[in-house]
Motif scaffolding. Sequence first.
Motif, short mmCIF file in Angstrom:
data_model
loop_
_atom_site.label_atom_id
_atom_site.label_comp_id
_atom_site.label_asym_id
_atom_site.label_seq_id
_atom_site.Cartn_x
_atom_site.Cartn_y
_atom_site.Cartn_z
N GLN A 184 0.88 -1.20 0.07
CA GLN A 184 -0.19 -0.10 0.11
C GLN A 184 1.01 1.25 -0.14
O GLN A 184 2.04 1.09 0.26
N PRO A 185 0.26 2.36 -0.48
CA PRO A 185 1.28 3.63 -0.45
C PRO A 185 1.73 3.87 0.98
O PRO A 185 1.25 3.85 1.84
N VAL A 186 3.11 4.24 1.00
CA VAL A 186 3.60 4.77 2.22
C VAL A 186 3.89 6.16 2.35
O VAL A 186 4.10 6.86 1.32
N SER A 187 3.80 6.66 3.55
CA SER A 187 4.04 8.13 3.72
C SER A 187 5.38 8.21 4.03
O SER A 187 5.97 7.18 4.59
N ILE A 188 5.89 9.59 3.70
CA ILE A 188 7.26 9.79 3.60
C ILE A 188 7.47 11.01 4.56
O ILE A 188 6.65 12.09 4.52
N TRP A 189 8.59 11.12 5.59
CA TRP A 189 8.76 12.19 6.16
C TRP A 189 10.08 12.85 5.41
O TRP A 189 11.32 12.33 5.21
N LEU A 190 9.98 14.11 5.42
CA LEU A 190 10.77 14.94 4.65
C LEU A 190 11.93 15.32 5.78
O LEU A 190 11.44 16.16 6.46
N THR A 306 0.89 12.84 -11.18
CA THR A 306 -0.22 11.81 -11.06
C THR A 306 0.09 10.95 -10.14
O THR A 306 -0.58 10.28 -9.28
N GLU A 307 1.55 10.39 -9.92
CA GLU A 307 1.98 9.31 -8.92
C GLU A 307 3.58 9.71 -8.75
O GLU A 307 4.21 10.25 -9.38
N VAL A 308 3.74 9.29 -7.37
CA VAL A 308 5.17 9.24 -6.87
C VAL A 308 5.44 7.63 -6.54
O VAL A 308 4.51 7.05 -5.73
N PHE A 309 6.49 7.28 -6.80
CA PHE A 309 6.79 5.83 -6.20
C PHE A 309 8.31 5.78 -5.92
O PHE A 309 9.23 6.50 -6.43
N ALA A 310 8.61 4.76 -4.81
CA ALA A 310 9.84 4.71 -4.53
C ALA A 310 10.40 3.25 -5.08
O ALA A 310 9.30 2.37 -5.41
N CYS A 311 11.65 2.74 -5.35
CA CYS A 311 12.06 1.78 -5.93
C CYS A 311 13.17 1.41 -5.42
O CYS A 311 14.24 2.23 -5.14
N GLY A 312 13.53 -0.17 -5.28
CA GLY A 312 14.68 -0.44 -4.94
C GLY A 312 14.52 -2.16 -4.85
O GLY A 312 13.43 -2.54 -5.25
N THR A 313 15.46 -2.67 -4.71
CA THR A 313 15.55 -4.12 -4.56
C THR A 313 14.73 -4.73 -3.65
O THR A 313 13.70 -5.59 -3.94
N ALA A 314 14.68 -4.12 -2.40
CA ALA A 314 13.89 -4.49 -1.20
C ALA A 314 12.46 -3.89 -1.49
O ALA A 314 11.47 -4.79 -1.30
N ALA A 315 12.29 -2.51 -1.73
CA ALA A 315 11.02 -2.08 -2.08
C ALA A 315 10.26 -2.32 -3.35
O ALA A 315 9.06 -2.21 -3.39
N VAL A 316 10.88 -2.99 -4.34
CA VAL A 316 10.72 -3.38 -5.62
C VAL A 316 9.99 -1.94 -6.26
O VAL A 316 10.81 -1.18 -6.34
N ILE A 317 8.61 -1.64 -6.31
CA ILE A 317 8.17 -0.49 -6.79
C ILE A 317 6.71 -0.14 -5.57
O ILE A 317 6.04 -0.95 -5.61
N THR A 318 7.12 0.81 -4.92
CA THR A 318 6.13 1.06 -3.81
C THR A 318 5.57 2.27 -4.00
O THR A 318 6.42 3.38 -3.97
N PRO A 319 4.40 2.39 -3.99
CA PRO A 319 3.68 4.08 -4.26
C PRO A 319 3.92 4.75 -3.02
O PRO A 319 4.06 4.15 -1.77
N ILE A 320 4.22 6.02 -3.30
CA ILE A 320 4.36 6.82 -2.03
C ILE A 320 3.01 7.64 -2.09
O ILE A 320 2.52 8.28 -3.14
N GLY A 321 2.42 7.87 -0.61
CA GLY A 321 1.37 8.49 -0.62
C GLY A 321 1.55 10.15 -0.07
O GLY A 321 2.27 10.59 -0.97
N GLU A 322 1.38 10.37 1.10
CA GLU A 322 1.74 11.74 1.46
C GLU A 322 3.10 11.83 1.75
O GLU A 322 3.95 11.03 2.21
N LEU A 323 3.67 13.31 1.58
CA LEU A 323 4.69 13.59 2.10
C LEU A 323 4.71 14.87 3.16
O LEU A 323 4.11 15.77 3.07
#
Length: 367
Positions: A184-190, A306-323
């Motif tokens: 599910q989309p993860v929220s991110i802290w700046l 329209t979309e923001v996502f994180a990617c990496g080996t561990a995360a694969v592609i993980t949608p980013i929700g709120e910043l």
Amino acid sequence: MTTALEFTQQLSEHPKSAEERAAILANPGFGNHFTDHTVVVDYKVDVDGNGGWSNARLEPYGPIMLDPSAAVLHYGQEIFEGMKAYKHADGTVWTFRPEENAKRMNLSARRLALPELPEETFLESLRRLVAVDKEWVPTGEGDALYLRPFMIATEAFLGVRPAREVSFRVIASPAGNYFGGELQPVSIWLSENYARAGRGGTGEAKCGGNYAASLAPQLEAEAQGCKQVLFLDPFNDNAVEELGGMNIFFVFADGRLVTPELNGNILRGVTRSSVIQLAKDRGLDVQERKITIDEWRAGVESGEITEVFACGTAAVITPIGELKTQHGSIASPGSGAGEVSMSIRKQLLGIQTGTVEDTYGWMTRLA
Ligand code: COI
């Protein structure tokens, strides 16, 4: 010409039982459990100053004997890689672009003044480990055997100089979703109080120190109910760099896909470069360029992003929700996982798990 190293093999006398393994594989989590074996290769510089790798071995997984003065414990002379092995429907086990990880580890090695490891030894280490721990590859949706090659300075010496004794190792850990539970989309802290990397620093290397430096800001993120921390370059108009452990992408309504350019601070993600390739081949206008936090905010407000996502080996592609930031937040651009992110994720995971044809030749069979 260098000759390939011969491996010796000592199997564990106390592997985990089939029941214990099955219970772990049913719910692997991330980074909690390890397979029965490990690979070790030693490096030593002799009295004439010539260094060489030797004693390549597969042995039972277990604690490492280290002198308390070992350089890695004091000066953090350490690098690592992350990759995944997938079991395909016919029972064969494959990994994704391992030669890219081998190359990147040698780039990291140069930056951390560690010795480079022949790519063939890197690949053979993976094959050796997966051959004996094949039963540990989980088959649940989105699960894989996470492979963690790493290199540490083992020399017992407190002077600050590159260690003359080093060890390369590989461990393996059955893994599910990095963030736990369903995708599910993860929220991110700046992070505004801390930076991850500075010009000329180790940002591009995959070294433990970069991740250690992300932990205090990661605690701030968690205190704010966020799963990851985002770092900016405060000396470059607050350009977005990367998350604590993954790269970032922005999908625009007009078909652009934007990701921060590799500038020496940003990890050369293997998933990052694969996403770029897949996106180009589906006709997206991929731009590796500076993108600032102001452009992010304005783009979400105007509906351009329209979309923001994180990617990496561990995360694969993980949608980013709120910043979330100290001064308010940038809302999630969509209501959930975006269409473009999820479609690229599906294609990538399909190639990795063998359900989509690997027209790129990205997969390497390990067992
Ligand atoms: C990876 O994606 O492999 C990483 O290295 C990220 C993190 C688990 C450190």
